[in-house]
Scaffold this motif. Structure first.
Motif, PDB file in Angstrom:
ATOM      1  N   UNK A 187       0.839  -1.204   0.000  1.00  0.00           N
ATOM      2  CA  UNK A 187       0.000   0.000   0.000  1.00  0.00           C
ATOM      3  C   UNK A 187       0.874   1.253   0.000  1.00  0.00           C
ATOM      4  N   UNK A 188       1.923   1.250   0.813  1.00  0.00           N
ATOM      5  CA  UNK A 188       2.819   2.403   0.881  1.00  0.00           C
ATOM      6  C   UNK A 188       3.490   2.649  -0.458  1.00  0.00           C
ATOM      7  N   UNK A 189       3.961   1.565  -1.093  1.00  0.00           N
ATOM      8  CA  UNK A 189       4.623   1.699  -2.383  1.00  0.00           C
ATOM      9  C   UNK A 189       3.670   2.275  -3.433  1.00  0.00           C
ATOM     10  N   UNK A 190       2.452   1.784  -3.469  1.00  0.00           N
ATOM     11  CA  UNK A 190       1.478   2.280  -4.435  1.00  0.00           C
ATOM     12  C   UNK A 190       1.130   3.743  -4.169  1.00  0.00           C
ATOM     13  N   UNK A 191       1.064   4.117  -2.896  1.00  0.00           N
ATOM     14  CA  UNK A 191       0.823   5.522  -2.557  1.00  0.00           C
ATOM     15  C   UNK A 191       1.962   6.388  -3.068  1.00  0.00           C
ATOM     16  N   UNK A 192       3.194   5.908  -2.872  1.00  0.00           N
ATOM     17  CA  UNK A 192       4.352   6.639  -3.362  1.00  0.00           C
ATOM     18  C   UNK A 192       4.356   6.764  -4.874  1.00  0.00           C
TER      19      UNK A 192
END
Length: 404
Positions: free
Chosen positions: A178-183
């Protein structure tokens, strides 16, 4: 197109948590290039027993389908140059290493932004990249203890107990994804990437959720409960039948009203001691033995045949074999197959992450370094360049043949 077909992720991942997170991105179409260190035989997950042969294991297959593998020695100048060329044409660098390692080996945003200002550097570590434990290795078992999970798991009279599954690892993988996709979203919007400092410790602590809120604000002290009972909703727990166990959950008053009729005990519904959530909680030591006595008189199937049609949330406590053959498991297409040179056909569970009607395609986990030729071809390397990189040890131990 697949949802993430235009995303390329360079992944310095190992074992369970990191590979689990990128697995779902790969299933959604992302090109996950798995960088494996030839000095240690690649991802340690390749060697996990008991179902392993050489560099192949069913453990590794579970976490690495739909990915590509490049055996690359980042400690050599040649290996580093290949890595940096990959960064220039990729969207993210993803890793699960000890908290101090990303900076040491130069895979943070500050290390790579000159190559690609929009690169997203997602580091899933045990304890994060700051704080007193940053340099410590983090493992699921240890984190379940540190974060208080084991103190609330198991029988009240038994020892603190970990979850039967590595839920900190797997939850951490989801958080990292999720964090990677947000980034990636922010980088594509703004043209500027950055770091995702994600940790298993943060994940485990966040999953304390409302018991932590109760403690912080009202001094609530969580305790282990008999038969996996909910800490405040009564009845919501496991009950033993004559041939096994079932879960019955009354999360709303209407379910309690339906339950007492379904089990033939309307008198319990009329008892003023059990007239509300609060009262049932106060009088659980009276109520629960009564319910236990009722359920102990017949089979799991009998009770479910009454509770299901009555609209009472309930279900059997399956073993793994039954869960994998549960009709709903099959109806949801949760068992997928890949062809494998060692194991022939590997059957495993699909990712629960979905978008749109298109079903994911499944490709077995790669052999170590299997995709070298196609990956370096994508970088535009000619045969002479590749040969020079081999001689320089970029892809692992330099052999006499490589020098020829």
């Amino acid at each position: 197109m697949k949802p993430l077909e235009d995303v390329r992720i360079i992944s310095l991942e190992q074992y369970g948590a990191g590979p689990f997170g990128s697995l779902h991105l790969a299933d959604l179409g992302a090109d996950v290039i798995k960088i494996e260190d030839p000095n240690v035989g690649g991802d340690v997950g390749r060697y996990v027993p008991p179902f392993n042969e050489g560099e192949d294991s069913l453990f590794f297959e579970t976490f690495n389908r739909n990915k590509r593998s490049l055996s690359l020695d980042l400690s050599t100048p040649a290996g580093r140059s290949v890595f940096e060329d990959l960064v220039k044409s990729s969207d993210a660098v993803y890793s699960n290493l000890r908290g101090d390692v990303p900076a040491k080996i130069g895979i943070t945003y500050d290390d790579l932004k000159h190559l690609n200002p929009a690169i997203v550097c997602c580091s899933l570590t045990g304890f994060g990249m700051t704080g007193p434990r940053a340099k410590e290795p983090g493992y699921d078992y240890i984190l379940q203890g540190l974060a208080g999970w084991m103190s609330v798991t198991g029988d009240p009279d038994g020892p603190p107990t970990k979850s039967g599954l590595s839920l900190v690892d797997y939850s951490g993988g989801f958080v990292a994804a999720i964090s990677l996709l947000s980034g990636l979203h922010a980088a594509r919007r703004d043209g500027v990437g950055g770091d995702c400092d994600v940790s298993l410790y943060d994940t485990a602590m966040s999953l304390l959720t409302y018991p932590a809120t109760w403690h912080l604000n009202a001094g609530f002290e969580p305790v282990r409960t008999k038969n996996s009972a909910h800490p405040s909703l009564v009845p919501f727990q496991a009950f033993e039948a004559t041939d096994g166990w079932l879960i019955v959950g009354c999360a709303k008053e209407k379910f309690w009203e339906r339950l007492v009729v379904a089990i033939g005990r309307p008198d319990l519904g009329a008892d003023p001691r059990f007239a509300s959530f609060s009262l049932r909680g106060q009088n659980k030591d009276v109520l629960l033995p009564m319910l236990e006595d009722v359920f102990a008189t017949d089979t799991v199937a009998h009770w479910l045949s009454l509770l299901g049609p009555a609209g009472v949330p309930s279900g059997p406590i399956n073993d793994v074999a039954h869960a994998l053959t549960e009709p709903h498991t099959l109806a949801r297409n949760l068992i997928v197959e890949t062809e494998h040179p060692v194991y022939d056909t590997v059957r495993q569970l699909a990712s629960p992450v979905n978008f749109g009607p298109q079903r994911p395609e499944y490709r077995r986990a790669p052999q170590r370094g299997e995709n070298l030729e196609e990956i370096v071809a994508d970088l535009g390397y000619d045969e002479e360049t590749i040969a020079s990189l081999r001689r320089s040890g970029a892809f692992g131990e330099v052999t006499a043949e490589a020098h020829a």
